[in-house]
Each structure stands twice: as structure tokens, then as C-alpha cells.
Enzyme design. Sequence first.
Site, short mmCIF file in Angstrom:
data_model
loop_
_atom_site.label_atom_id
_atom_site.label_comp_id
_atom_site.label_asym_id
_atom_site.label_seq_id
_atom_site.Cartn_x
_atom_site.Cartn_y
_atom_site.Cartn_z
N HIS A 177 -10.69 -2.44 11.35
CA HIS A 177 -9.57 -3.28 10.87
C HIS A 177 -9.35 -4.40 11.89
O HIS A 177 -8.40 -4.37 12.66
CB HIS A 177 -8.33 -2.39 10.75
CG HIS A 177 -7.17 -3.02 10.03
ND1 HIS A 177 -5.88 -2.61 10.23
CD2 HIS A 177 -7.11 -4.02 9.11
CE1 HIS A 177 -5.07 -3.32 9.46
NE2 HIS A 177 -5.78 -4.18 8.78
N ARG B 171 2.22 -12.06 -0.44
CA ARG B 171 0.89 -12.41 0.10
C ARG B 171 0.31 -13.64 -0.58
O ARG B 171 0.63 -13.94 -1.72
CB ARG B 171 -0.07 -11.23 -0.10
CG ARG B 171 0.36 -9.93 0.59
CD ARG B 171 -0.54 -9.58 1.73
NE ARG B 171 0.03 -8.53 2.56
CZ ARG B 171 -0.50 -8.15 3.73
NH1 ARG B 171 -1.61 -8.73 4.18
NH2 ARG B 171 0.05 -7.21 4.45
N SER C 140 -1.38 -3.46 10.28
CA SER C 140 -0.98 -4.36 9.20
C SER C 140 0.26 -5.17 9.59
O SER C 140 1.20 -4.62 10.17
CB SER C 140 -0.67 -3.55 7.95
OG SER C 140 -1.81 -2.81 7.58
N CYS D 21 0.69 -7.35 11.90
CA CYS D 21 0.92 -7.45 13.34
C CYS D 21 0.14 -8.60 13.96
O CYS D 21 -0.10 -8.61 15.18
CB CYS D 21 0.58 -6.13 14.03
SG CYS D 21 1.76 -4.83 13.64
N ARG E 129 0.84 -1.19 0.00
CA ARG E 129 0.00 0.00 0.00
C ARG E 129 0.87 1.24 0.00
O ARG E 129 1.99 1.24 0.52
CB ARG E 129 -0.91 0.01 1.23
CG ARG E 129 -2.09 -0.94 1.14
CD ARG E 129 -3.00 -0.83 2.35
NE ARG E 129 -2.32 -1.24 3.56
CZ ARG E 129 -1.81 -0.43 4.46
NH1 ARG E 129 -1.95 0.88 4.33
NH2 ARG E 129 -1.21 -0.89 5.52
N LYS F 106 -9.63 -2.34 1.64
CA LYS F 106 -9.36 -1.17 2.49
C LYS F 106 -10.16 0.05 2.04
O LYS F 106 -10.61 0.84 2.88
CB LYS F 106 -7.87 -0.83 2.49
CG LYS F 106 -6.97 -1.99 2.87
CD LYS F 106 -7.28 -2.55 4.23
CE LYS F 106 -6.30 -3.68 4.52
NZ LYS F 106 -6.39 -4.15 5.88
N TYR G 29 -1.49 -3.45 -6.82
CA TYR G 29 -1.20 -4.31 -5.68
C TYR G 29 -2.18 -4.14 -4.52
O TYR G 29 -2.47 -3.03 -4.08
CB TYR G 29 0.22 -4.01 -5.15
CG TYR G 29 0.75 -5.11 -4.27
CD1 TYR G 29 1.48 -6.16 -4.83
CD2 TYR G 29 0.48 -5.15 -2.91
CE1 TYR G 29 1.94 -7.20 -4.05
CE2 TYR G 29 0.93 -6.19 -2.12
CZ TYR G 29 1.66 -7.20 -2.69
OH TYR G 29 2.10 -8.24 -1.92
N ASP H 120 -9.34 -9.75 8.85
CA ASP H 120 -8.86 -8.39 8.54
C ASP H 120 -9.88 -7.28 8.79
O ASP H 120 -9.51 -6.20 9.20
CB ASP H 120 -8.41 -8.32 7.08
CG ASP H 120 -7.47 -7.17 6.80
OD1 ASP H 120 -6.48 -7.01 7.53
OD2 ASP H 120 -7.73 -6.40 5.85
P1 GTP Z 1 -2.42 -7.62 7.49
O1 GTP Z 1 -2.91 -8.66 6.56
O2 GTP Z 1 -1.34 -6.78 6.90
O3 GTP Z 1 -3.51 -6.75 8.04
O4 GTP Z 1 -1.62 -8.35 8.69
P2 GTP Z 1 -2.06 -9.24 9.95
O5 GTP Z 1 -2.38 -8.35 11.10
O6 GTP Z 1 -3.08 -10.23 9.54
O7 GTP Z 1 -0.69 -9.97 10.33
P3 GTP Z 1 -0.26 -11.51 10.24
O8 GTP Z 1 -1.08 -12.41 11.10
O9 GTP Z 1 -0.16 -11.88 8.80
O10 GTP Z 1 1.20 -11.47 10.87
C1 GTP Z 1 2.23 -10.71 10.31
C2 GTP Z 1 3.58 -11.14 10.82
O11 GTP Z 1 3.60 -11.16 12.26
C3 GTP Z 1 3.98 -12.55 10.36
O12 GTP Z 1 5.32 -12.51 9.94
C4 GTP Z 1 3.83 -13.38 11.59
O13 GTP Z 1 4.72 -14.46 11.59
C5 GTP Z 1 4.08 -12.41 12.73
N1 GTP Z 1 3.31 -12.80 13.95
C6 GTP Z 1 1.99 -13.06 14.01
N2 GTP Z 1 1.62 -13.44 15.26
C7 GTP Z 1 2.75 -13.41 16.01
C8 GTP Z 1 3.02 -13.68 17.39
O14 GTP Z 1 2.14 -14.04 18.18
N3 GTP Z 1 4.31 -13.51 17.80
C9 GTP Z 1 5.30 -13.10 16.94
N4 GTP Z 1 6.53 -12.95 17.43
N5 GTP Z 1 5.07 -12.86 15.63
C10 GTP Z 1 3.82 -12.99 15.17
C1 SPV Z 2 -2.99 -4.40 5.32
O1 SPV Z 2 -2.01 -3.76 4.92
O2 SPV Z 2 -3.52 -4.16 6.44
C2 SPV Z 2 -3.52 -5.52 4.52
C3 SPV Z 2 -2.95 -5.73 3.18
O3 SPV Z 2 -4.43 -6.21 4.95
S1 SPV Z 2 -3.60 -4.68 1.96
O4 SPV Z 2 -4.81 -5.32 1.41
O5 SPV Z 2 -2.59 -4.54 0.91
O6 SPV Z 2 -3.96 -3.43 2.53
MN MN Z 3 -4.99 -5.56 7.09
#
Ligand code: GTP
Ligand code: SPV
Ligand code: MN
Length: 605
Positions: free
Chosen positions: A247, A386, A269, A271, A76, A227, A218, A294
Site C-alpha cells: 500500500h 473521492r 488510508s 494519511c 470500505r 485493494k 463503493y 496508492d
Molecule cells: P488513500 O487514498 O485513502 O489511501 O489516502 P492517501 O494516503 O492517499 O491520503 P491523501 O494524500 O489523500 O491525504 C488524506 C488527507 O490527509 C487529506 O485530507 C490531506 O489534506 C491530508 N494530508 C495529506 N498530507 C498532509 C500533510 O503533510 N500534513 C497534513 N496536516 N495533512 C495532510
Molecule cells: C484506501 O482506503 O486506502 C483507498 C480508498 O485507497 S479505497 O479504494 O476505497 O480502498
Molecule cells: Mn489507499
Amino acid sequence: MAAAFETLTKHSRLLAWLTEVVQLCKPDNVYTCDGSAEEYGYICEVAMKHGTFTRLNDTLRPDCFLARSHPSDVARVEDRTFICTNDQIEAGPTNNWAPAREMKRKLCAIFDGCMEGRTMYIIPFSMGPVGSPFSKIGIEVTDSAYVVANMTIMTRVGTKVLEALGSDGEFVPCLHSVGAPLKPFQGDVPWPCERDPNHKYIVHFPDDPSIWSYGSGYGGNALLGKKCLALRIASALARKEGWLAEHMLILCLTSPEGEKRYIAGAFPSACGKTNLAMMRPTLPGWKVTCLGDDIAWMRIGEDGRLYAMNPETGFFGVAPGTSYDTNPNAMETFTRNSIFTNAGLTDEGDIWWEDMGVPAPAHLIDWEGDDWTPDSDRKAAHPNARFTAPAEQCPVIDPDWENPSGVPISAILFGGRRAGTVPLVYEAFDWEHGVFMGSAAGSETTAANLSKTGVLRHDPFAMLPFCGYNMGDYFAHWLSMAGRTDPQKLPRIFFVNWFRKGEDGHFLWPGYGDNSRVLKWIFERVGGGGQAVKTPIGNLPAPGALDLSGLELPAADLEALLTVDVGAWKQEAADLSEYYEEFGDRLPTALRGQLEALKERLHGR
Ligand code: GTP
Ligand code: SPV
Ligand code: MN
């Protein structure tokens, strides 16, 4: 040109808009999506013909494709994302703004002829189950087959949506172009896009409402249901209509006794939303099922409780770090019918990324299309690579995930990536204090946004990049929920931090499936149990209240995870005072009061 859409709808406003965008964008062809499986297959063939998609090994990964984006188009673009209203104050201090009318004039010039030499796809889509009174319909017009394929997984697409729209229903016009018209006889590239970063525009007009996106193919820049519609536009609509567009992940936690509680969680994002939403608890007998990873749309139900619904139908999840150790249910979700963007391609025709839990192959093709070996000094997959996978393929998808009324939420979690200061978990004293905690959230930036990573920034409610109006008014809207129902019926609010680090940089908390230990305490608190100690920042688990059975956690690490560092929190409060200044008189006085109360509780400690 005889455009195919004219036979498909009698909606005069839709027809007028489509006629206008065809005249403006000047595509070679127009194609209206019916949402069928045959059509998805055809679109994937088109994407393969252009070199955008590579089919993966059909035995290892049936009906899956890999796409490599242009290196300038991998995430983004927050600094090119705009909320356009008449007055800047309505967009607020956290959004890029331009006067709506001026921006439209500019965009008309930019979009003029932008689809020359290309096919224009019309994607009727519904966010939320088709026909549900809580759903919103969008019509995305795009010149990207990649976008069509991804939207087909992520949203409900096709003729059924046009039928639900009827001849005078409401829809959000969503115009998208990769911004790369083709001259006669000019060859195409696998990932066309606008390469000048200052010439991309992700623009929202909440007052229309409408969306114009130019120059990027993207993710959140281009899949406009996600979003742009379901958060930025929907948050503005939600404020007018008295609900919340957030979110947030949505999960169901079932205890060994079979009792169910639904939890929503807002983390910025990359996290941990996807990981938490489909985690496998390490605590025996506990079960997590997933409703969304999400976005959550939430409204007060007839019984006065807050109900959440996931408007999407797929996961657009972070690939690197996803493994059978960290997120086995995600691994099982994208075994078939999935799209991978910017992952590595193995010689066997499968995908690979860093921390996938399988050894790096001796050779692969990296996300930029170059040869790669484990000795290469760069990553095989882009950090924001992704997967796009259908939600129904998730082994732990909750039976109620498509319930048009949503599910009643018992707890809301806020969180972020904080190496210091913020404890593993703490609970708000009440709704107003919980809203204060959400407003005070911050996180270290990640690769999901195209700018510097690892920088601590305020990210209230994990909505900084996604709030479609003045963030001060957004805080007030959250506070106002307490007046719309019996506040006792609202979810309890918690703050969590899986990312606390020790001085040597290691994560203090094991995370992932072990986060079930924190969820168990939250489950107990919501049910009136679970021991807590009151601290200046909120209620923390009392000694022994977190179930740590079977976990080897050094005592010093546990201590650091569950201690309130008063000095650091005084600094935190001072930073927040400064941040709040940005909102001027749009900052609700209740939040200023909460901040002063926090300072008083910290004082003299
Ligand atoms: P968006 O799709 O961008 O909104 O992200 P999201 O909030 O769904 O994050 P996601 O679950 O994909 O995690 C992103 C990164 O954080 C990955 O590399 C995970 O491995 C890491 N991660 C997720 N949960 C944990 C956790 O409990 N501990 C640690 N250390 N890392 C974590
Ligand atoms: C985020 O960045 O929080 C996502 C990925 O879930 S995107 O759809 O590219 O915004
Ligand atoms: Mn997201």
C-alpha cells in the site's frame, strides 16, 4: 441466453466460469467491455440514465461526472471483509476469516439471482502494463455501470487484455454485485446497494485465487482490481513468488543538480500518499514527479536492487482538503475526464468540498442530494468523497510510470497519523530494524473505513486492512528480502509523521510541499550525506541538518518534532509487546529481538 463473451475468447476456463456466473446471477443482459473511448462514453450515458451520474458543467469541468452514493455505502467495510482459507491460522489474527468451502456455499446462495433485471458487465483488466511479465490479469463481472466507468480509469481494460490472456493464461475471477436485483417493472434507484450493513461481503479466496464482493458499489469494496486484487490477493501471490505487493505511493525526487532517486511510501488510508506522491516542493530547485499514489508492486531486479511498479492507471483520491494550496497537481489532474463521488454540486454545475481553497458557494446540493448553504450544520461533501482521475493527466506524472520493469527504489517510508510520540522523521539502523519499524506502525483511523475515526490502532506497514494472509508470515516475508539480494542494495527505511500536534491541537509541521524538506534529508542520507544523531529509536536529523530555509517554525515546535520522548516510547514498546502476542509463534523471532533491543536502548535513559 446467447452470451456475447463466447465469440471473444477461446479460454475454456474463463468461458466455463462466465457461463457459471451467468447461470448463478441471472442477469437480463451480458455486455463484454472492449475498453474503447466510445464504450466509456456509452457507459457514462447509461449511468446518467439511471441517475447515478450527473454530468458537470462542460465548460468548467469537461467530460466529468458526479455520483452520489447511498449514505450507507460511503467507504470500505473492514468488518465485512474476509480472507477465506481452509485453516484460520493462514488468514492470521488481523483478518476476518471463515472456512473457504463454507463461505463459498453461503455466497452461492447470496449471489443466486442477484443480477435479475440488470445488465452484467464483463471487465477484462490488467494490473500493470498489458503483457508485462509482472502484470496480473483479472476479470471483473459486475452489475454496476459506475464500477465499469471507474475501472476503465483505474486499470487497463478491454480486448487487449483478453488477447494477452490467450487461451490458457492465468486470471483472477472477480465477481461483484451491488446486491439489488430488480423485479419486473420495479423502478431503479440512482445508487443501488445492499443497505443492511451485515449483509455485505467482501471475500477473498487467496488459495484459488478469486474474489467475491456483494452489497457495496463503493471504492475498494467494488473496484476489485484495487485493494482486493492488487493488495489482498497480490500480497498472497507475492509471498509465494518472492516479491512484495504494498500500500505505497511511488515518487521520483530530483535534486537541483539533476540527480534522481525513487522513493516508495506506505501510509494508511487518508494519511497523505496522494499528497506526497504529487507534491510541489517548497525547496527551490527540487522536483517531485509521480509514479503512483496508492499501490506498489516491488521485486528484486537483475542488478539486485528493489524495483517498484504502479499496477494502476488512475487516482482514486480523497477530495476534501484537496486545494491549490495543498495539492495543486491533483487539482490540475481532475480538470477533465474525471468522476467525483460524494462531493457537493454547485449551482454552476461544478464540484465543491470542504477546504477546497475556494469560498463556499451561497448554495449547493450536498452529497446526500439536499440543499446546502454555508449556514448548514453539516458538511457539503462526505469526508471520504473521492475523485477518480486518469494518471496520465497528472502534470507531474513521471516519464517512467508505465515502465514494465519498474524503477529502482532508494528509500522506503513508513508513516501514519500520530498526534504524539512519533517524531517528524527517523531512519532505521538497517533492513531488519526497518522491518521492525514497519511492523510497529500505528495510526489514527480515518473516514476511508466505515467505522469510528480518530482512534489510534496498530496498522503494520499500512497493510492492516489489505494483507491477504497471516500478518506474522508477512513480517517474515519482508525480513526474507534481505536474503534474496545483497542487503546493501536494498532501500534504506525511514519513518515519517506529518501529523504531530501541539497541546492546543494545531499541526506542528506545515506538511504538504514543505515535506520536501524531509525528503531532501532522506535523499542526502541515501547518498551517504545528511547529518544524523543516533537515538534509541533510530537516526534523527542532527541539529541544522533539516533544510528549514524560508520556513518560520517556532523553536518549541521544531524541538517537539525532533525529540525522542523516552517515557512515551517506553509506553509505545510496552503496547507493541502486547500487540505482538496476537501473532503467537508466527511472529518472527528477529522482531521480538528488535523489540527487546529497543527496550534496552530506552532503559536507563
Ligand atoms: P488513500 O487514498 O485513502 O489511501 O489516502 P492517501 O494516503 O492517499 O491520503 P491523501 O494524500 O489523500 O491525504 C488524506 C488527507 O490527509 C487529506 O485530507 C490531506 O489534506 C491530508 N494530508 C495529506 N498530507 C498532509 C500533510 O503533510 N500534513 C497534513 N496536516 N495533512 C495532510
Ligand atoms: C484506501 O482506503 O486506502 C483507498 C480508498 O485507497 S479505497 O479504494 O476505497 O480502498
Ligand atoms: Mn489507499
